[in-house]
Design an enzyme around this catalytic site. Structure first.
Site, PDB file in Angstrom:
ATOM      1  N   GLU A 390      10.594 -14.050  -5.000  1.00 24.50           N
ATOM      2  CA  GLU A 390      11.871 -13.366  -4.805  1.00 24.50           C
ATOM      3  C   GLU A 390      12.914 -13.798  -5.834  1.00 24.50           C
ATOM      4  O   GLU A 390      13.684 -12.973  -6.332  1.00 24.50           O
ATOM      5  CB  GLU A 390      12.390 -13.602  -3.388  1.00 24.50           C
ATOM      6  CG  GLU A 390      11.572 -12.902  -2.306  1.00 24.50           C
ATOM      7  CD  GLU A 390      11.544 -11.390  -2.484  1.00 24.50           C
ATOM      8  OE1 GLU A 390      12.544 -10.819  -2.941  1.00 24.50           O
ATOM      9  OE2 GLU A 390      10.515 -10.776  -2.171  1.00 24.50           O
ATOM     10  N   HIS A 486       3.981  -2.212  -4.737  1.00 26.27           N
ATOM     11  CA  HIS A 486       3.167  -3.386  -4.446  1.00 26.27           C
ATOM     12  C   HIS A 486       1.688  -3.095  -4.703  1.00 26.27           C
ATOM     13  O   HIS A 486       0.945  -3.963  -5.166  1.00 26.27           O
ATOM     14  CB  HIS A 486       3.384  -3.841  -3.001  1.00 26.27           C
ATOM     15  CG  HIS A 486       4.769  -4.310  -2.718  1.00 26.27           C
ATOM     16  ND1 HIS A 486       5.779  -3.449  -2.328  1.00 26.27           N
ATOM     17  CD2 HIS A 486       5.329  -5.543  -2.784  1.00 26.27           C
ATOM     18  CE1 HIS A 486       6.900  -4.136  -2.155  1.00 26.27           C
ATOM     19  NE2 HIS A 486       6.653  -5.409  -2.430  1.00 26.27           N
TER      20      HIS A 486
END
Length: 591
Positions: A390, A486
């Protein structure tokens, strides 16, 4: 298959004919180039030289006299070459998709450009037909939330040049945990041009839905029983002073923590050795600003007890993950902070109620960790590779700012630039694990292996298609133009793994890998350190907001040539690794 938008705005690494040989024949650099912060000595003159070159070479840069350029990053290589990243204003308005990087030699001579939009931006008028109020209403309806003040912009994405309003919508019912979305509305037609979540979640809406449909409950793999040891005492005579405490975490055992001592028996979880990096307690609220959260304090400088019963335990994992990530970027690349400005990073633990996810918030400039939804996830997602992943989104935000080509009504993001963003976050998230080398969290090329999923991991770099939750792909095809990000990330993640470790069966640490290739070729890896250096250099110098997989191939080849030479094994292996995932010059889409 939906027709992809990115084809009309492909990246270009355009080299001036008179100086192209400089990049080819320049001396190879044995280590990644250390970046220079925008405030470094000489930066103003460097920016001025790059700006002047952009106007002087408008035929290749696409910059017109109606444009103004604002520098967001400057990098100087050890051999003196310079790279200045700009965002653009056209007739005084910010241009979405107008970013570019100007490349100069050591003598400040123009060497080329990397640009997001291939077309010239030319907007005859800036008078909108739609009022700001009408745009706010449309944005609020699209994002199902409360619209902020609309801002006029020029949308140069997807080959268009459109006057538009950009609107921040908060409390969106289409975003997890009531997050915010950025909506762009055409100021002439009123159509919604894009609608993108502000916060980047680790777990996508698709995978969360699939896990819940299966009725799966995670069983996280905790670290060994953790007990805080006696902290070392501060030697400072005045307060505040730097101190060293210990933390008992959920996932990484007992770890040292740099803290700040504010009085004789008072400490706060703030690291003054790393730009005042700090973790705070959001108190179950969905806070939008870090300053609104409660600082974590105690009188012993011992933090957490290894269980969720102690509110500081999750903060130990978060703070350790953030400082480990910052250390990785600084020690490996000389990058001082997420934005390379010396500032520390922030985190909010106990974010919201029943939030089973972790997010990077570009608005807050911090990590947000929920405590779990009580069903799928019973513990906060404060694992090391999640944090590394992240925070890397923050690095990407500060550099190439890779953007998805579209987002659907469920919040799922699509397109190769977005997939590349997710891939880079996995690549460097894995690298953070290797650099940290915590015995309770052994490094590997798996992502989310400690989350306790039945699949044993969320994604993996060596053979992405083993991920059945997100349907990750091993190889490029025309379908990846519009694949969920993803899932599509597998293409470049696989290329990186092949570059670093090579193809075939092998055991690294205690994990068995078996990476195949599209064409059956054998790839011999050049090592993780060199592969990581090449991908980082490509990101920071040769990628922009619209970079796709073929562009990434070009960018990493250029980076390998810069670092190791055009005839080096590294350069040739970069080419082989991309070919092994079916990304080649021959199948590059027509520009």
């Amino acid at each position: 298959m939906r027709r992809p938008h990115i084809r009309s705005r492909r990246l270009a690494i355009a080299l001036a004919v008179s100086t192209a040989a400089t990049l080819t024949a320049g001396a190879a650099v044995a280590a990644p180039a250390a970046p220079a912060a925008p405030s470094a000595a000489g930066a103003p003159s460097l920016v001025a030289a790059a700006r002047a070159a952009a106007y002087a070479h408008s035929a290749t840069t696409g910059v017109s006299q109606q444009d103004a350029l604002k520098a967001t990053d400057t990098l100087v290589d050890p051999d003196g070459r310079r790279h200045v990243r700009f965002v653009r204003l056209h007739r005084g308005l910010p241009v979405l998709g107008g970013d570019l990087v100007v490349h100069l030699g050591a003598d400040s001579a123009y060497q080329g450009v990397t640009r997001a939009a291939r077309h010239r931006v030319d907007l005859p008028a800036t008078d909108p037909k739609l009022s700001a109020g009408q745009a706010a209403t449309k944005a609020a309806a699209a994002a199902q939330g409360t619209a902020g003040e609309p801002q006029l912009v020029v949308d140069a994405r997807e080959g268009r040049t459109a006057l538009a309003y950009q609107v921040q919508v908060t409390d969106s019912r289409t975003a997890e945990a009531g997050g915010a979305r950025t909506v762009v509305v055409d100021a002439t037609t009123g159509s919604v041009l894009s609608n993108v979540p502000v916060n980047d979640p680790f777990l996508s809406p698709s995978v969360l839905r699939k896990l819940r449909q299966r009725g799966e409950r995670s069983t996280p793999k905790p670290g060994a029983a953790a007990t805080p040891t006696a902290p070392s005492k501060s030697t400072a005579g005045r307060f505040p002073a730097r101190a060293t405490g210990t933390g008992a975490s959920l996932f990484v055992g007992t770890v040292p923590l740099s803290t700040t001592q504010t009085a004789k028996n008072a400490f706060v979880l703030r690291d003054g050795t790393r730009g005042n990096t700090e973790t705070r307690d959001a108190g179950g609220k969905e806070l939008e600003k870090f300053i609104g959260a409660k600082p974590l304090t105690n009188g012993t400088n011992r933090w957490g007890d290894g269980t969720t019963a102690n509110r500081a335990t999750a903060a130990v994992d978060a703070q350790f993950g953030i400082t480990s990530t910052l250390d990785f970027y600084k020690k490996t690349f000389g990058r001082n902070g997420i934005k390379n400005d010396g500032a520390g990073a922030h985190a909010l633990v106990h974010y919201g109620k029943n939030v089973g996810n972790a997010f990077w918030s570009s608005d807050c400039g911090c990590m947000l960790y929920g405590d779990g939804d009580g069903q799928l996830f019973s513990k906060p997602l404060v694992v090391l590779d999640v944090t590394g992943h992240e925070l890397t989104h923050g690095v990407v935000d500060a550099t190439a700012n890779l953007q998805p080509t579209r987002v659907d009504a469920e919040g799922r993001q699509f397109g190769e630039p977005g997939a590349l963003n997710e891939s880079l976050a996995d690549i460097f998230g894995s690298a953070v694990e290797f650099a940290t080398n915590n015995p309770k969290n052994p490094p590997n090329y798996l992502m989310g292996e400690n989350l306790g999923l039945a699949q044993k991991f969320l994604r993996r770099l060596d053979e992405p298609s083993l991920d059945k939750l997100e349907g990750a792909v091993d190889y490029w095809s025309k379908d990846t133009y519009d694949t969920e990000v993803h899932a599509g990330s597998g293409v470049s993640s696989h290329a990186f793994y092949l570059l670093a470790e090579g193809s075939g069966k092998k055991t690294i640490g205690k994990v068995a890998y078996n990476s195949h290739t599209y064409d059956g070729s054998k790839v011999t890896g050049i090592g993780r350190d060199k592969a990581t250096a090449i991908f980082y250099r490509a990101l920071t110098r040769y990628m922009v907001s619209t970079t796709d997989f073929h562009d990434a191939r070009t960018a990493t080849l250029q980076a390998a040539k810069d670092l190791y030479g055009a005839n080096s094994t590294a350069y040739k292996t970069v080419d082989r690794a991309w070919a092994a995932v079916n990304v080649t010059a021959a199948n590059a889409p027509t520009r």
